[in-house]
Design a protein around this motif. Structure first.
Motif, PDB file in Angstrom:
ATOM      1  N   ARG A  33      30.499  32.204  61.084  1.00 10.94           N
ATOM      2  CA  ARG A  33      30.081  30.973  60.399  1.00 10.94           C
ATOM      3  C   ARG A  33      29.319  30.039  61.361  1.00 10.94           C
ATOM      4  O   ARG A  33      29.273  28.832  61.142  1.00 10.94           O
ATOM      5  N   ASN A  34      28.740  30.606  62.396  1.00 10.10           N
ATOM      6  CA  ASN A  34      28.073  29.802  63.413  1.00 10.10           C
ATOM      7  C   ASN A  34      26.832  30.546  63.883  1.00 10.10           C
ATOM      8  O   ASN A  34      26.927  31.674  64.395  1.00 10.10           O
ATOM      9  N   LEU A  35      25.655  29.930  63.727  1.00  6.29           N
ATOM     10  CA  LEU A  35      24.401  30.609  64.048  1.00  6.29           C
ATOM     11  C   LEU A  35      24.229  30.804  65.549  1.00  6.29           C
ATOM     12  O   LEU A  35      23.690  31.824  66.000  1.00  6.29           O
ATOM     13  N   ARG A  36      24.694  29.838  66.353  1.00  3.49           N
ATOM     14  CA  ARG A  36      24.584  29.988  67.804  1.00  3.49           C
ATOM     15  C   ARG A  36      25.417  31.159  68.300  1.00  3.49           C
ATOM     16  O   ARG A  36      24.938  31.987  69.090  1.00  3.49           O
ATOM     17  N   MET A  37      26.672  31.256  67.825  1.00  7.67           N
ATOM     18  CA  MET A  37      27.531  32.361  68.241  1.00  7.67           C
ATOM     19  C   MET A  37      26.970  33.692  67.755  1.00  7.67           C
ATOM     20  O   MET A  37      27.041  34.708  68.454  1.00  7.67           O
ATOM     21  N   THR A  38      26.395  33.698  66.553  1.00  9.14           N
ATOM     22  CA  THR A  38      25.797  34.920  66.026  1.00  9.14           C
ATOM     23  C   THR A  38      24.639  35.371  66.901  1.00  9.14           C
ATOM     24  O   THR A  38      24.510  36.556  67.236  1.00  9.14           O
TER      25      THR A  38
END
Length: 327
Positions: A33-38
């Motif tokens: 649910r997090n674009l940076r972590m993805t």
């Protein structure tokens, strides 16, 4: 051609245009649910990940995530897309694993999901027979509650499930073949004070601490229904765990009680590690059985495994034959 036909035609080509990298981003973003972590997990920059997501949404003509301050929350259409991405990646991983195993002279892979207690004896016997026929078949057993196994079966993370259908929607997704009903026993450690009592009722057990299976499991529902029959509130669990091994250790070390499937505990009772509290349980759990995806083509190892499951289930003793003593 009408506008509706054009839209349908465009959607019919989407699957052919979706790339592995796009499916991978959807799957990871659905979990983080997090674009940076993805982006970090995919070893790319966040702007690159943002562009891939934008390309997918433009292709599908719909927003898949709500951009909130602290998370990327899937929309209803996004949930459908995430389910497809997860299933597609699982299919691809299964293909790569099976192809590699067969190419190297093996017999492929099979992942079986099973409730931790119910199918234990059945699985052991079945695996022994299957390995005689396919000694190189790699069998992975995943133990979890039926509700979680159903999610993994839908996502194609497991090939076959041994359990129960807990939700009404499951009937539309899966085929269910019942194998056996299941009696339950109330058990304790061998030094429990209640074992010295000549007569007991279920109501008298309400004040003792309990080890319970998690909510949404069949045996937890049965536990609560038994006390509801007495017009009593079911006692809260002091410990919740689906693990028979954790339960075994706790029962031996404390004065706690637990409601368990007979097949899960009778061997420990026979060895004197546990005792059965002499209180009959009028209810029994619904039959567990073989659960597979509707309209799905099973692999040859999966079909053979199911055939052995059917045969072994018929040979195992029924609950009516279960011993009534503490062992």
């Amino acid at each position: 051609m009408s506008k509706e036909d054009t839209g349908a035609l465009a959607l019919s080509t989407v699957c052919a245009r979706l790339r592995f990298r796009q499916l991978q981003l959807l799957d990871i973003l659905g979990r983080t649910r997090n674009l940076r972590m993805t982006a970090e997990q995919m070893h790319m920059t966040q702007p690159a990940a943002t562009k891939i997501l934008g390309d997918i949404e433009a292709m599908l003509g719909a927003a898949l995530f709500q951009r909130l301050p602290r998370e990327m929350r899937p929309t209803d259409l996004g949930t459908v897309a995430l389910r497809y991405a997860s299933a597609a990646l699982s299919d691809l991983n299964r293909f790569v694993g099976d192809f590699g195993a067969l190419r190297d002279g093996g017999h492929g892979h099979l992942t079986v999901g099973a409730t931790s207690a119910s199918a234990a004896q059945l699985l052991v016997t079945c695996i022994r027979e299957v390995r005689e026929k396919r000694p190189m078949l790699m069998i992975r057993i995943v133990e979890q509650s039926s509700d979680q196994l159903a999610v993994w079966l839908e996502e194609k993370k497991i090939d076959i499930m041994l359990g129960r259908l807990m939700e009404a929607r499951d009937r539309a997704l899966f085929d269910f073949e019942p194998l056996s009903g299941e009696a339950v026993w109330i058990v304790s450690g061998p030094a429990h004070p209640l074992l010295a009592r000549p007569q007991l009722s279920l109501a008298e057990l309400a004040d003792w601490p309990w080890i319970l299976y998690p909510q949404a499991t069949a045996i937890r529902q049965l536990f609560e229904e038994c006390f509801a029959d007495l017009r009593m509130q079911a006692p809260p669990g002091m410990v919740e765990t689906p693990s028979i091994f954790s339960t075994l250790e706790l029962l031996q070390a404390t004065d706690m009680l637990s409601l368990q499937p007979r097949v899960a505990v009778e061997k420990y009772i026979a060895k004197g590690m546990l005792c059965r509290i002499p209180v009959p349980v009028a209810r029994s759990m619904a039959s567990y059985g073989i659960v597979t995806r509707k309209n799905d083509t099973l692999s040859q190892p999966a079909r053979e495994f199911i055939d052995v499951l059917r045969k072994v289930a018929k040979q195992l003793p029924g609950d009516a034959d279960a011993p009534d003593q503490n062992g």
